[in-house]
Write an enzyme that holds these catalytic residues in place. Structure first.
Site, short mmCIF file in Angstrom:
data_model
loop_
_atom_site.label_atom_id
_atom_site.label_comp_id
_atom_site.label_asym_id
_atom_site.label_seq_id
_atom_site.Cartn_x
_atom_site.Cartn_y
_atom_site.Cartn_z
N ASP A 159 52.54 1.06 -8.92
CA ASP A 159 54.69 1.57 -7.98
C ASP A 159 55.11 1.16 -9.11
O ASP A 159 55.14 0.40 -10.23
CB ASP A 159 54.26 0.94 -7.27
CG ASP A 159 55.63 0.54 -6.10
OD1 ASP A 159 55.60 1.95 -5.97
OD2 ASP A 159 55.98 0.26 -5.60
N ASP A 193 59.21 0.99 -7.56
CA ASP A 193 60.19 -0.20 -6.88
C ASP A 193 59.91 -1.28 -6.78
O ASP A 193 58.86 -1.58 -5.90
CB ASP A 193 60.92 0.70 -5.51
CG ASP A 193 61.61 1.88 -6.12
OD1 ASP A 193 63.02 1.91 -7.00
OD2 ASP A 193 61.48 2.79 -5.88
N THR A 249 54.83 6.78 -7.25
CA THR A 249 55.57 5.58 -6.08
C THR A 249 56.49 6.71 -5.14
O THR A 249 56.40 8.10 -4.92
CB THR A 249 56.79 5.93 -7.60
OG1 THR A 249 57.55 5.60 -6.78
CG2 THR A 249 56.99 7.01 -8.67
N SER A 250 56.78 5.88 -4.60
CA SER A 250 57.69 6.65 -3.13
C SER A 250 59.08 7.26 -4.18
O SER A 250 60.32 7.87 -3.08
CB SER A 250 57.85 5.91 -1.67
OG SER A 250 56.63 5.84 -1.78
N LYS A 306 52.75 6.66 1.34
CA LYS A 306 52.78 4.99 1.68
C LYS A 306 52.74 5.13 2.79
O LYS A 306 53.86 5.67 3.45
CB LYS A 306 52.86 4.28 0.82
CG LYS A 306 52.22 4.65 -1.26
CD LYS A 306 53.01 3.23 -2.13
CE LYS A 306 53.23 4.58 -3.31
NZ LYS A 306 53.67 3.64 -4.21
N ASP A 346 54.29 -4.04 -4.51
CA ASP A 346 55.02 -5.27 -4.05
C ASP A 346 55.36 -5.03 -2.32
O ASP A 346 55.47 -5.86 -1.98
CB ASP A 346 56.43 -5.22 -4.42
CG ASP A 346 57.78 -4.14 -4.64
OD1 ASP A 346 56.21 -2.79 -4.04
OD2 ASP A 346 58.61 -4.24 -3.59
#
Length: 240
Positions: free
Chosen positions: A18, A20, A115-116, A148, A173
């Site tokens: 991921d 962030d 990643t978002s 997610k 995280d």
């Protein structure tokens, strides 16, 4: 989820990060961006709302949760304001993240990103840390219909790397991100606290400096400080 028994070992062939909160220390930037923009639109966000609505979610999900009664056009404009703040902010690496990611690439381990976040932010954040060339595959919020905690981002990353999820290590995280990785079938190590283990991570550490990293006989092994979990990564033909 119950704690792992001491000495549990996982054999994997690829790693997906991921971004962030895992590669970059973006939590303060993200939280302040949403707090500031929300205040402009008459909404004061409490800490529990930040944790539940912001971290581990796409911006589209977040803005719908925070502003459920706004029109789609208004939500889109609010989201764009937040994006602008995040795109232009400077970011620091999570301790040890840049060194591990670079070492994996140099060893020939297939490395992906799920990643978002979106392309402009990724280019700014990872470009500033010299990590853009680490990833063979990048899956952004714009590459999947369901973000997610759905498994789609990690399933897509694994397909791109050509590695089964069960043979893939994910670093996450957020609870939402851990659920995404675990539902996809991957082995997940949490970067954070106990809640990540309860969500399905095999172990959680505060950052990458807490992992012992050793390279022996064609593998890279990662072990947490308590010796609960060891992850053995097969080194590719270009590494060693």
């Amino acid at each position: 989820m119950q704690p792992q028994a001491a000495g549990t070992r996982y054999e994997v062939e690829a790693v997906v990060f991921d971004m962030d909160g895992v590669l970059i220390d973006s939590r303060p930037v993200i939280e302040e961006a949403w707090r500031t923009v929300a205040r402009r639109h008459g909404r004061v966000l409490a800490d529990p709302e930040i944790e539940e609505y912001v971290h581990g979610r796409t911006g589209d999900q977040t803005v719908r949760l925070i502003f459920p009664h706004h029109s789609d056009a208004d939500r889109k404009a609010i989201w764009a304001e937040v994006d602008t703040v995040e795109e232009e902010a400077p970011y620091r690496a999570v301790p040890g993240a840049d060194g591990l990611a670079t070492r994996l690439r140099q060893a020939g381990v297939p490395v992906g990103l799920a990643t978002s976040s979106w392309t402009r932010k990724i280019d700014n954040a990872l470009g500033g840390l010299g990590l853009l060339d680490v990833f063979r595959v990048r899956v952004t919020r714009d590459d999947v219909e369901r973000g997610k905690p759905h498994p789609d981002p990690y399933l897509s990353a694994c397909r791109g790397l050509g590695i089964r999820p069960q043979r893939t290590l994910v670093f996450e995280d957020s609870v939402s991100g851990v659920r995404s990785a675990v539902t996809a079938g991957a082995v997940c190590v949490g970067i954070g606290g106990r809640a990540l283990v309860e969500a399905g991570a095999v172990v959680a550490v505060p950052d990458f400096t807490a992992l012992a990293v050793d390279g022996v006989a064609g593998t890279i092994t990662l072990t947490d400080p308590d010796g609960l979990v060891t992850v053995a990564l097969t080194v590719g033909p270009d590494g060693g």
